[in-house]
Design a protein around this motif. Structure first.
Motif, PDB file in Angstrom:
ATOM      1  N   GLU A  92       0.848  -1.198   0.000  1.00  0.00           N
ATOM      2  CA  GLU A  92       0.000   0.000   0.000  1.00  0.00           C
ATOM      3  C   GLU A  92       0.881   1.244   0.000  1.00  0.00           C
ATOM      4  O   GLU A  92       2.001   1.187   0.525  1.00  0.00           O
ATOM      5  N   ASN A  94      -1.895   1.366  -3.083  1.00  0.00           N
ATOM      6  CA  ASN A  94      -1.893   0.757  -4.419  1.00  0.00           C
ATOM      7  C   ASN A  94      -2.889   1.402  -5.375  1.00  0.00           C
ATOM      8  O   ASN A  94      -2.992   0.984  -6.530  1.00  0.00           O
ATOM      9  N   GLU A  99      -8.024   4.917  -5.554  1.00  0.00           N
ATOM     10  CA  GLU A  99      -8.221   5.077  -4.113  1.00  0.00           C
ATOM     11  C   GLU A  99      -7.416   6.281  -3.647  1.00  0.00           C
ATOM     12  O   GLU A  99      -6.178   6.252  -3.662  1.00  0.00           O
ATOM     13  N   GLU A 103      -7.319   4.912   5.200  1.00  0.00           N
ATOM     14  CA  GLU A 103      -7.946   4.385   6.416  1.00  0.00           C
ATOM     15  C   GLU A 103      -6.889   3.725   7.277  1.00  0.00           C
ATOM     16  O   GLU A 103      -5.872   3.244   6.793  1.00  0.00           O
ATOM     17  N   ASN A 111      -4.214   1.848   4.728  1.00  0.00           N
ATOM     18  CA  ASN A 111      -4.591   1.409   3.381  1.00  0.00           C
ATOM     19  C   ASN A 111      -5.269   2.569   2.660  1.00  0.00           C
ATOM     20  O   ASN A 111      -6.103   3.257   3.253  1.00  0.00           O
ATOM     21  N   ASP A 112      -4.913   2.794   1.398  1.00  0.00           N
ATOM     22  CA  ASP A 112      -5.695   3.750   0.611  1.00  0.00           C
ATOM     23  C   ASP A 112      -6.965   3.046   0.147  1.00  0.00           C
ATOM     24  O   ASP A 112      -6.953   1.857  -0.188  1.00  0.00           O
ATOM     25  N   PHE A 113      -8.082   3.759   0.195  1.00  0.00           N
ATOM     26  CA  PHE A 113      -9.398   3.195  -0.138  1.00  0.00           C
ATOM     27  C   PHE A 113     -10.207   4.280  -0.840  1.00  0.00           C
ATOM     28  O   PHE A 113      -9.827   5.462  -0.813  1.00  0.00           O
ATOM     29  N   PRO A 114     -11.313   3.918  -1.474  1.00  0.00           N
ATOM     30  CA  PRO A 114     -12.100   4.916  -2.224  1.00  0.00           C
ATOM     31  C   PRO A 114     -12.743   5.944  -1.287  1.00  0.00           C
ATOM     32  O   PRO A 114     -13.298   5.584  -0.246  1.00  0.00           O
ATOM     33  N   ARG A 119     -16.349   5.336   6.851  1.00  0.00           N
ATOM     34  CA  ARG A 119     -15.458   4.813   7.884  1.00  0.00           C
ATOM     35  C   ARG A 119     -15.704   5.578   9.186  1.00  0.00           C
ATOM     36  O   ARG A 119     -16.374   6.621   9.204  1.00  0.00           O
TER      37      ARG A 119
END
Ligand code: GN1
Ligand code: CA
Ligand code: CA
Length: 125
Positions: A92, A94, A99, A103, A111-114, A119
């Motif tokens: 990560e 990624n 993303e 989070e 972690n990168d997330f959309p 959250r």
């Protein structure tokens, strides 16, 4: 160095607090500013560990203030300043499928997330 409070946790000069509510990044950022703070962004290992206590006690991943919305691959605080401390998980960030938000997951790693994912909202004062 770290003092637990009834509704939050103090680490150094900073206090992390959550009401247990969830939201997408933009909502989370706005709620924290309305409350007189900012969306939580751990800036060192002690702060990361303090935020992890909140994530674990609620069993929900927390959205951080850190993001690469402005420039892909360049992670910044909401102030626009580029990040110094990071705690990425293996492989990560990624940008999987796009993303740009970050989070903290249940082991304290990032972690990168959309950004349209909801959250746990944690403020920093
Ligand atoms: C998740 O579910 P998957 O493997 O497509 C995660 C990614 C992580 C990846 C790590 C929405 O993607 O951000 O990089 O796991 N997706 C979401 O394996 O959180
Ligand atoms: Ca990205
Ligand atoms: Ca990711």
């Amino acid at each position: 160095k770290v003092l637990r409070l009834p509704d939050g946790i103090r680490v150094g000069e900073k206090v992390f607090h959550t009401s247990g509510l969830r939201g997408v990044y933009e909502t989370a950022k706005a709620k924290c500013v309305q409350a007189g703070g900012v969306l939580a962004s751990p800036r060192n290992a002690d702060e990361n560990h303090a935020l992890l206590e909140i994530v674990k006690s609620h069993n929900v991943n927390a959205v951080l203030g850190i993001n690469d919305i402005q420039t892909e691959g360049t992670f910044r605080y909401p102030s626009g300043e580029t990040v110094a401390f990071t705690n990425w998980g293996k492989n990560e960030p990624n940008d999987a499928g796009g993303e740009d938000c970050v989070e903290m997951i249940g082991n304290g790693l990032w972690n990168d997330f959309p950004c349209n994912g909801e959250r746990l909202i944690v403020s920093a004062m």
